[in-house]
Design a protein around this motif. Structure first.
Motif, mmCIF file in Angstrom:
data_model
loop_
_atom_site.group_PDB
_atom_site.id
_atom_site.type_symbol
_atom_site.label_atom_id
_atom_site.label_comp_id
_atom_site.label_asym_id
_atom_site.label_seq_id
_atom_site.Cartn_x
_atom_site.Cartn_y
_atom_site.Cartn_z
ATOM 1 N N ARG A 57 0.870 -1.188 0.000
ATOM 2 C CA ARG A 57 0.000 0.000 0.000
ATOM 3 C C ARG A 57 0.907 1.239 0.000
ATOM 4 N NH1 ARG A 57 -5.338 0.376 2.061
ATOM 5 N NH2 ARG A 57 -5.090 -1.549 3.240
ATOM 6 N N SER A 58 1.438 1.559 -1.165
ATOM 7 C CA SER A 58 2.381 2.682 -1.244
ATOM 8 C C SER A 58 2.204 3.383 -2.579
ATOM 9 C CB SER A 58 3.824 2.172 -1.086
ATOM 10 O OG SER A 58 4.197 1.375 -2.189
ATOM 11 N N LEU A 59 2.509 4.667 -2.606
ATOM 12 C CA LEU A 59 2.420 5.403 -3.875
ATOM 13 C C LEU A 59 3.323 6.634 -3.849
ATOM 14 C CD1 LEU A 59 0.602 8.206 -3.488
ATOM 15 C CD2 LEU A 59 -1.281 6.605 -3.534
ATOM 16 N N TYR A 60 3.560 7.151 -5.044
ATOM 17 C CA TYR A 60 4.336 8.388 -5.209
ATOM 18 C C TYR A 60 3.479 9.396 -5.956
ATOM 19 C CZ TYR A 60 8.312 11.460 -6.014
ATOM 20 O OH TYR A 60 9.163 12.544 -6.016
ATOM 21 N N LEU A 61 3.255 10.526 -5.333
ATOM 22 C CA LEU A 61 2.477 11.605 -5.965
ATOM 23 C C LEU A 61 3.423 12.770 -6.236
ATOM 24 C CD1 LEU A 61 -0.258 12.825 -6.843
ATOM 25 C CD2 LEU A 61 -0.547 13.612 -4.492
ATOM 26 N N LYS A 62 3.446 13.209 -7.498
ATOM 27 C CA LYS A 62 4.387 14.261 -7.904
ATOM 28 C C LYS A 62 3.613 15.394 -8.565
ATOM 29 C CE LYS A 62 8.499 14.858 -10.833
ATOM 30 N NZ LYS A 62 9.525 14.179 -11.621
ATOM 31 N N ILE A 63 3.776 16.593 -8.040
ATOM 32 C CA ILE A 63 3.113 17.777 -8.603
ATOM 33 C C ILE A 63 4.186 18.639 -9.263
ATOM 34 C CG2 ILE A 63 1.672 19.787 -8.086
ATOM 35 C CD1 ILE A 63 0.316 17.080 -7.490
ATOM 36 N N ARG A 64 3.936 19.022 -10.517
ATOM 37 C CA ARG A 64 4.958 19.775 -11.261
ATOM 38 C C ARG A 64 4.282 20.776 -12.196
ATOM 39 N NH1 ARG A 64 6.983 14.293 -14.487
ATOM 40 N NH2 ARG A 64 4.977 13.267 -14.346
ATOM 41 N N ASP A 65 5.086 21.609 -12.807
ATOM 42 C CA ASP A 65 4.527 22.668 -13.642
ATOM 43 C C ASP A 65 3.877 22.131 -14.905
ATOM 44 O OD1 ASP A 65 4.877 25.062 -12.254
ATOM 45 O OD2 ASP A 65 6.999 25.172 -12.780
ATOM 46 N N ARG A 66 4.327 20.987 -15.403
ATOM 47 C CA ARG A 66 3.689 20.361 -16.565
ATOM 48 C C ARG A 66 3.612 18.867 -16.308
ATOM 49 N NH1 ARG A 66 8.782 21.367 -20.706
ATOM 50 N NH2 ARG A 66 10.252 20.214 -19.440
ATOM 51 N N GLY A 67 2.806 18.181 -17.089
ATOM 52 C CA GLY A 67 2.448 16.801 -16.768
ATOM 53 C C GLY A 67 3.544 15.773 -16.945
ATOM 54 N N SER A 68 4.619 16.081 -17.668
ATOM 55 C CA SER A 68 5.706 15.113 -17.783
ATOM 56 C C SER A 68 7.019 15.851 -18.010
ATOM 57 C CB SER A 68 5.443 14.133 -18.934
ATOM 58 O OG SER A 68 5.661 14.772 -20.162
ATOM 59 N N TYR A 69 8.130 15.106 -17.872
ATOM 60 C CA TYR A 69 9.461 15.636 -18.160
ATOM 61 C C TYR A 69 9.710 16.925 -17.388
ATOM 62 C CZ TYR A 69 13.518 16.291 -21.232
ATOM 63 O OH TYR A 69 14.772 16.414 -21.729
ATOM 64 N N GLU A 70 9.468 16.868 -16.084
ATOM 65 C CA GLU A 70 9.634 18.059 -15.259
ATOM 66 C C GLU A 70 9.946 17.630 -13.823
ATOM 67 O OE1 GLU A 70 10.708 20.929 -14.698
ATOM 68 O OE2 GLU A 70 9.295 21.993 -15.995
ATOM 69 N N PHE A 71 10.750 18.438 -13.156
ATOM 70 C CA PHE A 71 11.070 18.163 -11.753
ATOM 71 C C PHE A 71 9.883 18.536 -10.866
ATOM 72 C CE2 PHE A 71 15.097 18.528 -13.904
ATOM 73 C CZ PHE A 71 15.816 17.490 -13.357
ATOM 74 N N ALA A 72 9.881 17.986 -9.649
ATOM 75 C CA ALA A 72 8.747 18.196 -8.736
ATOM 76 C C ALA A 72 8.765 19.599 -8.149
ATOM 77 C CB ALA A 72 8.816 17.181 -7.615
ATOM 78 N N LEU A 73 7.572 20.198 -8.061
ATOM 79 C CA LEU A 73 7.398 21.364 -7.186
ATOM 80 C C LEU A 73 7.177 20.862 -5.762
ATOM 81 C CD1 LEU A 73 4.979 23.533 -9.341
ATOM 82 C CD2 LEU A 73 7.299 24.154 -8.670
#
Ligand SMILES: Cc1cc2nc3c(=O)[nH]c(=O)nc-3n(C[C@H](O)[C@H](O)[C@H](O)COP(=O)(O)OP(=O)(O)OC[C@H]3O[C@@H](n4cnc5c(N)ncnc54)[C@H](O)[C@@H]3O)c2cc1C
Ligand code: SF4
Length: 339
Positions: free
Chosen positions: A235-251
């Motif tokens: 039961r694990s996940l990674y949620l990543k929020i960034r300026d665009r949907g792919s090919y971008e580092f995390a905010l």
């Protein structure tokens, strides 16, 4: 690019013995660097940020355990030279430890993931624009003692946790957060033998020496990452929020893992990305969730606790609220997962 000596290592022991003495691990002034995928190292050599005199290519070691993923009842073992794409696509990793696969799949681009290694990923350098642009004279990480152009510069992408008055650069990777949430160990080989440490002990906060980024001894090489089975892995996940949907580092990002029984949290593991100077384990937040019924209010309290020590600068205050929302959403989603 400056001239350098190139050596191709044919064994781990040859690699560590060849590493130039006097080197300080993979740090900026180090006269030696290991070459894995080269997607970070060569980049930084071309822009004159890293200036090794000796580059030791370790790619031939991919036919050794360094290039292998192995899983059994006792452990998941990821060789340091495994490509990010191969670990991201591995069926057993996706089934048993989704946070690992997701952290890798959401990183960089498919082409980079095909080339880049797990060891190189964990040791990648910050994307702070002042670090990467040698026309700026002030950067304590690149030129110790020179100051920090980001403190009063454009600091929207910079860290709010783990900062110092000497450096506020964000740790840019995703995979290390997943490893830390799972209490992974990293195995190391150096000129004096082998050792293993927790991945959480690998990166150093900047403090008054931002140029020293890890606790690696001079010339120490990562050989593998090892994860022991635990009830919260599935039961694990990674949620990543960034300026665009792919090919971008995390905010902002969150690696979360939870052991839940009848709605009660037996154990929660949380590591944050995009907001801190190092891959950031949020233990105060974990403690608030432990032994409690999972609820939206508890998830909010955990998110508030995770950012209690945040220090913001002119352009990055938004990361506190964004980071809290990211963590709260990750916790809510992981609690709803089938284990
Ligand atoms: C445009 C772009 C976007 C990106 N986006 C993301 C992203 O969203 N998320 C993310 O996580 N990453 C991202 N990356 C970074 C990318 O994932 C890293 O460049 C890559 O993982 C580094 O791995 P490598 O094998 O190429 O390392 P290298 O470039 O070969 O090495 C990097 C450093 O690690 C050292 N090193 C390598 N292997 C070892 C070892 N086994 N032991 C000791 N030292 C070692 C090298 O000496 C060097 O100092 C991005 C990169 C680019 C260029
Ligand atoms: S934040 Fe760190 S890496 Fe960026 S300019 Fe300041 S000292 Fe350099």
């Amino acid at each position: 690019m400056r001239p350098f000596i190139y050596t191709r290592a044919n064994s781990p022991s040859f690699a560590v013995q060849t590493f130039p003495s006097g080197s300080a691990g993979p740090d900026v002034e180090s006269p030696g660097q290991y070459l894995a995928g080269g997607t970070n190292l060569i980049d930084l050599m071309k822009i004159d940020v890293l200036r090794p005199q000796h580059v030791i290519d370790i790619n031939a070691l991919a036919s050794s355990p360094l290039g292998i993923i192995s899983t059994n009842a006792q452990e998941l073992r990821l060789g340091a030279l495994v490509h990010m794409a191969d670990a991201a696509d591995h069926p057993e990793i996706n089934r048993a430890v989704p946070v690992i696969a997701q952290s890798l799949r959401l990183a960089a681009s498919q082409q980079l993931r095909n080339m880049a290694s797990l060891g190189g990923n964990v040791l990648q350098r910050t994307r702070c624009p002042y670090y990467r642009d040698v026309s700026y004279s002030q950067c304590n990480k690149r030129r110790p003692g020179s100051g920090c152009a980001a403190l009063d510069g454009f600091n929207r992408m910079h860290a709010v946790l783990g900062t110092s008055d000497q450096c506020i650069a964000t740790y840019p990777g995703d995979f290390a957060q997943a490893l830390i949430a799972l209490d992974a160990q990293v195995e190391l080989q150096g000129a004096n033998g082998t050792r293993a440490i927790s991945v959480g002990a690998l990166h150093r906060r900047p403090g008054d020496r931002p140029d020293l980024e890890t606790t690696l001894a001079p010339g120490e090489m990562i050989t593998a990452f090892v994860i022991k089975p635990a009830p919260w892995m599935r039961r694990s996940l990674y949620l990543k929020i960034r300026d665009r949907g792919s090919y971008e580092f995390a905010l902002a990002s969150a690696a979360v893992a939870m052991d839940l029984e009848d709605g009660r949290v037996r154990e929660a593991r949380i590591a944050l990305g995009g907001v801190a100077t190092v891959p950031w384990r949020a233990q105060a937040a974990e403690a608030l969730l432990r032994d409690q019924l999972f609820s939206e209010a508890n998830a909010q309290a955990a998110a508030d606790a995770a950012f209690a020590g945040a220090r913001t600068r002119e352009h990055n205050a938004f990361k506190v609220e964004l980071g809290k929302r990211t963590l709260k959403r990750a916790l809510t989603e992981v609690a709803a997962m089938e284990a």
